[in-house]
Design an enzyme around this catalytic site. Structure first.
Site: not given
Length: 570
Positions: A136, A138, A219, A221, A248, A274, A322, A362
């Site tokens: 995971h 980024h 992925k 999201h 996600h 998560h 976010h 993450d």
């Protein structure tokens, strides 16, 4: 003539043997050696006056005739395959043999030939594990990769293009242009890497384009819109091209509730990120999916384990990651809906039950890339202190619990993402991505990291000193992290469609490529080693209390953790 020595003297000389116990760092976890592959009295050890010398433990056999490139002597292996003592032979960047090293002309039972062309790594008194796999990531900055390597990770999978706002929030590399540029950059990094493409689309063509461009996973999201239509389409494309899908889900429940998302899965295999929900997902009950047979649930490390500081730090992290504003009430409400002490506490216990299968980071997006391994063992320690011995334990040790937890960052992400043929455990034929630890520093500070059988990183003292150990001692890249050794020692994981289409040649990269395989219907929760439990999970929508098979899951937050300040004074 034979001589008897005490267990203590033997352990001091060759490391612990069958029946001996070892404490892991400053935790309450104790392992017991299950088996020793050595022949007592015929152990090999390097050094002045020791065994690995010409005509003694070192044979006249050339590499061409079968001598190994490297031997790791008398290492205590902690792996999903067992907790045992052995010599490990490496050839061509892979594990060639496990067992007894030495000179077959003078010693019995040798299956690892030490020759003049063999390098020796002293594993006496050390622990050897498979390199960790963080699934995971980024890819916000390239400096993460060195940080991860120095912590004991040798494989990273995720997405991104750098500090773009899409990458700050979501683990996907969108489009063939960005996928190509990212893969071209990987020649510079001593790390196995795989990229996830953006899976949020309601029609197949854009997703197929990304898979053919080199994405080894897709992925979904919520920040890009994880609707039932996008979920269904992405899984259909993944089934056709044998790549994993990570998800996600929709925190705000705008396009549906957890039940709608589960319905969109249609029983197909998916890796749920998560899964507790603090990192995102249907509020407050995304954790329910951890009990489904087709869902591979994982955690990210900021909630690992539940402590007195967990809730407070999460709100600020979430606002930054976010792109939320503390001055907008709706943004604040969005953040607060995701952070629930009840589900975080339950997550601890679900890990201990083997219902959560994977732990990841993450990285820089509500997670710490260098703490996957530390947080895993802190969780294991907290659960032992709070819940006691696991029912599966058969001896006066924590071997089963240790195997359960090491699987969460080694073999299980490797199985989930179709690369367990190459990495994830210490087995003959797999890549020699290995980490050596001093038991007192286990899980915290590695002693050596090997990538493809080459030393890529290690703590090292002053390069101008007369010996390797004077201060300043800190982690430094080693020869495996320079020049063309990088491309020779590590790989990029891609889809079979990209590999068969000649992607390596098209992009002009030196680093080798391996295709992922068996990521779809051939696996599911039952494929997760020591972490395949599927309890029926319920969440009270008012109190957020979590129950598994009717039992309330709750625990107190930790006030003190092992593997923390004691190890990081400097």
């Amino acid at each position: 003539m034979p001589a008897k020595i005490s267990r203590a003297a033997y352990a001091d000389m060759y490391g612990p043997t069958t029946g001996d116990k070892v404490r892991l760092a400053d935790t309450e976890l104790f392992i017991e050696v299950e088996k020793d592959f050595t022949t007592y009295g015929e152990e090999v050890k390097f050094g002045g006056g020791k065994v690995i010398r010409d005509g003694m433990g070192q044979s006249q056999v050339s590499r061409a005739d079968g001598a190994v490139d490297t031997v790791i002597t008398n290492a205590l292996v902690i792996d999903v395959t067992g907790i045992y003592k052995a010599d490990i032979g490496l050839r061509d960047g892979r594990i060639a043999a496990i067992g007894k090293a030495g000179n077959p002309d003078t010693q019995p039972g040798v299956n690892i030939i030490v020759g003049p062309g063999t390098e020796a790594i002293a594993g006496e008194g050390k622990i050897l594990t498979a390199g960790g796999f963080d699934a995971h990531i980024h890819f916000i900055c390239p400096q993460q990769i060195e940080e991860a390597l120095m912590s004991g990770l040798t494989t990273m999978l995720g997405g991104g293009t750098g500090p773009a706002h899409g990458t700050l929030a979501t683990t996907c590399t969108p489009g063939s242009f960005h996928i190509g540029r990212m893969i071209q950059s990987f020649d510079a990094f001593p790390m196995n890497i795989g990229l996830a493409g953006k899976g949020n689309a309601s029609l197949p063509a854009p997703l197929i384009e990304m898979i053919k461009a080199g994405a080894c996973a897709m992925k979904l999201h919520e920040d890009w819109g994880t609707t039932p239509a996008a979920i269904d389409n992405c899984l259909a494309v993944a089934d056709d091209h044998d790549v994993q899908v990570m998800i996600h889900t929709d925190t705000l429940n705008e396009s549906g509730f957890v039940e709608n998302t589960i319905a969109a899965f249609k029983g197909r295999t998916i890796h749920a990120f998560h899964t507790e929900g603090a990192g995102g997902g249907h509020a407050p009950d995304i954790i329910k999916v951890a009990g489904l047979p087709n869902v591979i649930p994982s955690s990210t490390n900021p909630t690992r384990p539940y402590t007195v500081n967990t809730i407070a730090e999460h709100l600020d992290m979430l606002m930054v990651c976010h792109h939320l504003s503390p001055s907008i009430p709706e943004d604040v409400a969005f953040a607060e809906s995701r952070i629930r002490k009840e589900t975080i506490a339950a997550e601890d216990i679900l890990h201990d039950l083997g219902a959560f299968s994977i732990i990841s980071s993450d990285s820089q997006a509500m997670g710490r890339v260098g703490e996957v391994i530390i947080r895993t063992w802190q969780t294991a320690d907290k659960m032992k202190r709070q819940r006691g011995k696991l029912p599966e334990e058969t001896g006066d040790n924590d071997n089963f619990r240790v195997k359960r937890y090491i699987a969460k960052y080694t073999i299980n992400p490797a199985i989930a993402h179709g690369v367990s043929k190459h990495i994830g455990s210490i087995e003959v034929g797999k890549r020699a991505d290995l980490v050596l630890w001093n038991p007192a520093f286990f899980g915290v500070k590695p002693e050596m990291i090997l990538l493809g059988g080459t030393i890529a990183a290690a703590p090292m003292g002053d390069p101008n000193a007369s010996i390797p150990t004077p201060q300043p001692m800190h982690y430094r890249p080693m020869f495996g992290a320079y020049g063309k050794a990088i491309a020779a020692s590590s790989v990029t994981f891609v889809s079979e469609a990209a590999l068969s289409d000649g992607l390596q040649q098209k992009l002009g990269v030196e680093k080798g490529m391996l295709a992922v395989e068996n990521t779809r219907s051939g696996i599911g929760k039952k494929a997760m080693v020591f972490n395949d439990a599927t309890p029926h999970i319920e969440v009270d929508p008012e109190t957020y209390e979590v129950r598994a098979d009717g039992e309330l899951l709750t625990c107190e937050p930790a006030t003190v953790l092992p593997m923390a300040q004691r190890y990081f004074l400097f």
